[in-house]
Motif scaffolding. Sequence first.
Motif, mmCIF file in Angstrom:
data_model
loop_
_atom_site.group_PDB
_atom_site.id
_atom_site.type_symbol
_atom_site.label_atom_id
_atom_site.label_comp_id
_atom_site.label_asym_id
_atom_site.label_seq_id
_atom_site.Cartn_x
_atom_site.Cartn_y
_atom_site.Cartn_z
ATOM 1 N N GLN A 19 0.820 -1.389 0.147
ATOM 2 C CA GLN A 19 -0.032 0.009 -0.131
ATOM 3 C C GLN A 19 0.653 1.417 -0.014
ATOM 4 O OE1 GLN A 19 -3.165 0.111 3.077
ATOM 5 N NE2 GLN A 19 -3.007 -2.254 2.950
ATOM 6 N N ALA A 20 1.735 1.178 1.011
ATOM 7 C CA ALA A 20 2.611 2.446 0.940
ATOM 8 C C ALA A 20 3.560 2.730 -0.105
ATOM 9 C CB ALA A 20 3.700 2.125 2.108
ATOM 10 N N TYR A 21 3.890 1.467 -0.798
ATOM 11 C CA TYR A 21 4.744 1.674 -2.517
ATOM 12 C C TYR A 21 3.735 2.350 -3.085
ATOM 13 C CZ TYR A 21 6.578 0.285 -6.562
ATOM 14 O OH TYR A 21 7.105 0.522 -7.759
ATOM 15 N N ALA A 22 2.449 1.728 -3.297
ATOM 16 C CA ALA A 22 1.504 2.389 -4.271
ATOM 17 C C ALA A 22 1.400 3.693 -4.257
ATOM 18 C CB ALA A 22 0.434 1.348 -4.448
ATOM 19 N N ILE A 23 0.930 4.224 -2.819
ATOM 20 C CA ILE A 23 0.182 5.629 -2.481
ATOM 21 C C ILE A 23 1.504 6.178 -2.807
ATOM 22 C CG2 ILE A 23 -0.239 6.986 -0.782
ATOM 23 C CD1 ILE A 23 -1.739 4.695 0.452
ATOM 24 N N ARG A 27 1.816 9.512 -5.726
ATOM 25 C CA ARG A 27 2.065 10.789 -5.267
ATOM 26 C C ARG A 27 3.144 11.503 -5.943
ATOM 27 N NH1 ARG A 27 0.236 11.030 1.276
ATOM 28 N NH2 ARG A 27 -1.755 10.095 0.944
ATOM 29 N N ILE A 28 4.292 10.668 -6.101
ATOM 30 C CA ILE A 28 5.416 11.282 -6.925
ATOM 31 C C ILE A 28 4.952 11.320 -8.173
ATOM 32 C CG2 ILE A 28 7.659 10.684 -7.519
ATOM 33 C CD1 ILE A 28 7.981 8.982 -4.798
ATOM 34 N N LEU A 29 4.218 10.395 -9.016
ATOM 35 C CA LEU A 29 4.127 10.582 -10.415
ATOM 36 C C LEU A 29 2.969 11.922 -10.580
ATOM 37 C CD1 LEU A 29 4.129 6.897 -11.708
ATOM 38 C CD2 LEU A 29 5.897 8.598 -11.574
ATOM 39 N N ASP A 30 2.195 11.991 -9.689
ATOM 40 C CA ASP A 30 1.104 13.046 -9.914
ATOM 41 C C ASP A 30 1.608 14.410 -9.307
ATOM 42 O OD1 ASP A 30 0.687 13.039 -7.434
ATOM 43 O OD2 ASP A 30 -1.451 12.059 -7.417
ATOM 44 N N GLU A 65 13.795 2.340 -7.639
ATOM 45 C CA GLU A 65 13.314 2.524 -8.951
ATOM 46 C C GLU A 65 13.801 3.900 -9.603
ATOM 47 O OE1 GLU A 65 9.263 1.429 -8.219
ATOM 48 O OE2 GLU A 65 8.552 2.493 -10.058
ATOM 49 N N GLY A 66 14.475 4.470 -8.994
ATOM 50 C CA GLY A 66 15.060 5.733 -9.160
ATOM 51 C C GLY A 66 14.162 7.031 -8.932
ATOM 52 N N LEU A 67 13.257 6.855 -8.156
ATOM 53 C CA LEU A 67 12.252 7.879 -7.790
ATOM 54 C C LEU A 67 12.841 9.024 -6.760
ATOM 55 C CD1 LEU A 67 8.851 6.283 -8.916
ATOM 56 C CD2 LEU A 67 10.202 7.771 -10.004
ATOM 57 N N GLY A 169 8.463 6.133 -15.760
ATOM 58 C CA GLY A 169 8.121 6.629 -14.446
ATOM 59 C C GLY A 169 9.095 7.922 -14.006
ATOM 60 N N GLN A 170 10.316 7.545 -14.216
ATOM 61 C CA GLN A 170 11.353 8.678 -14.023
ATOM 62 C C GLN A 170 11.134 9.781 -14.776
ATOM 63 O OE1 GLN A 170 15.387 7.517 -13.603
ATOM 64 N NE2 GLN A 170 14.731 5.333 -12.936
ATOM 65 N N ALA A 171 10.549 9.658 -16.014
ATOM 66 C CA ALA A 171 10.642 10.799 -17.018
ATOM 67 C C ALA A 171 9.155 11.392 -16.839
ATOM 68 C CB ALA A 171 10.829 10.424 -18.345
ATOM 69 N N HIS A 172 8.310 10.847 -16.192
ATOM 70 C CA HIS A 172 7.000 11.235 -16.114
ATOM 71 C C HIS A 172 6.590 12.644 -15.949
ATOM 72 C CE1 HIS A 172 2.478 10.288 -15.945
ATOM 73 N NE2 HIS A 172 2.564 11.120 -14.988
ATOM 74 N N ARG A 173 7.037 12.951 -14.728
ATOM 75 C CA ARG A 173 6.611 14.250 -14.666
ATOM 76 C C ARG A 173 7.488 15.225 -15.661
ATOM 77 N NH1 ARG A 173 8.777 13.105 -9.484
ATOM 78 N NH2 ARG A 173 10.741 14.393 -10.232
ATOM 79 N N ALA A 174 8.648 15.135 -16.067
ATOM 80 C CA ALA A 174 9.126 15.940 -16.916
ATOM 81 C C ALA A 174 8.172 16.244 -18.224
ATOM 82 C CB ALA A 174 10.568 15.651 -17.228
#
Lengths: 234, 234
Positions: A19-23, A27-30, A65-67, A169-174
């Motif tokens: 759960q913690a991982y998913a949440i 939150r990082i990606l969004d 995962e590099g996040l 995933g790492q590039a997502h925000r950018a």
Amino acid sequence: MSLTNTTNESSCKASRTQQAYAILRERILDNSFKAGEQMLETTLAENLGMSRTPVREACIQLEREGLIKINPRKGILIKPISAHDMSEIYDILCALEPQAARLVAEKSAQGQIACESLERLEKTTADMAAALANDNLHEWAMADEAFHFALLEMCDNQRLKDVVLQFWGQAHRARFFTLPYRKKPVDSTKDHIALVNAIKQGDGELAFRIHAEHRLKGKYNLLNIIKNFDLESL
Amino acid sequence: MSLTNTTNESSCKASRTQQAYAILRERILDNSFKAGEQMLETTLAENLGMSRTPVREACIQLEREGLIKINPRKGILIKPISAHDMSEIYDILCALEPQAARLVAEKSAQGQIACESLERLEKTTADMAAALANDNLHEWAMADEAFHFALLEMCDNQRLKDVVLQFWGQAHRARFFTLPYRKKPVDSTKDHIALVNAIKQGDGELAFRIHAEHRLKGKYNLLNIIKNFDLESL
DNA sequence: TCAATATTTAATGTATACATTATTTTTTAA
DNA sequence: TTAAAAAATAATGTATACATTAAATATTGA
């Protein structure tokens, strides 16, 4: 933009660590957690309503995962992405995604690609075109992602899929932030159509070349935006 | 065959988690822990003389790395590698390593490759040839690994290096076990020499093609051995 | 005897207490 | 006042205790 590895394996109730991982990942990606932000294990644990143990275990995975970067007494750092990071990531994607395209085309040559899969590629390409016609960049990006993910699903290489998703995933925000600065990505629809044709023909080498070219354009697009708009870290 | 990411970052004394990670990883790679073997967290903790906590944290990382599978009430499984796994891994390496070669050649074209780096490539290639002349396959494999790693070091892409090393790690045991079944890898020395020349010339496209061809040969070599000798899982 | 159910067991998942240590603050002496 | 040293603080690293639960075993009734 999902980008969640919706494997949902085991499907039974998730452990707190999961759960913690998913949440946290979401939150990082969004961008609920901003790049550069730092938080303490204890704080996160309180926020998530659980003890430090599962938070720590989740963070270990997110770091791999590099996040994030775990900075021993400073806190969990949400890793910002620099132009150089972006270049690293795209050089990897520029190698892996064309390889996926080749594998799919080769499977296709042996009649091992289901009709529905090809239709999904065509559907997402059509969605991209439609979004573009409506000037809806967000929809376009979602359809683009869907196309790329569909391709990965088809290549029958779980590791390849996972590792590409990791770097997406790492590039997502950018990608998300630079979206409004992009010039209308009219070519990308054409590229996708050409790629689908190459796959149908079962021409692995052609599929590889088309997708490599496509990705390379994407790379330079993104890097130019980051440099021109001085978005040094996202 | 090191294969340890000798970054040795922070260099100060390692935490128990890091110790556990390093020890377990080494035992997996050097086959002290056999593929298919399963062990309990508690047992591992006792063996390593520490509590379950750091062992768990190490295992989480090893699972992400693809070396083990944590089976909730069964134990930590040392993941065996099947022919299909091997195919997946090599399809990734066949994409990433040629990309690394291209990047190095492009850096070389801009005069950004140090002399010592090129010399290291030549040295390891010479080592391969020498080992081959002595019929010492183990030495040959070590020199081969050293060459490939040196190339990765040179490409100035930490992520690319890390991810390639990750998959080398997964394939490590299989490469080791199939070594005696290989026919003398006489071509590989030539390939490496050609690659170094392409890099010196700064011809990225050529370097890419040479290394792609080289890796593809490696893939088929290995897969044929696995199939012919019925080594279904290593 | 055998299948269904209840009980026990043993391993993990999680919380918590404690140990360690980098950092910050306070104290002290020049 | 200020720099060095000492003390306090706060966060992580680690051990351990406890909760949960899948699996194994025992029990029961037909």
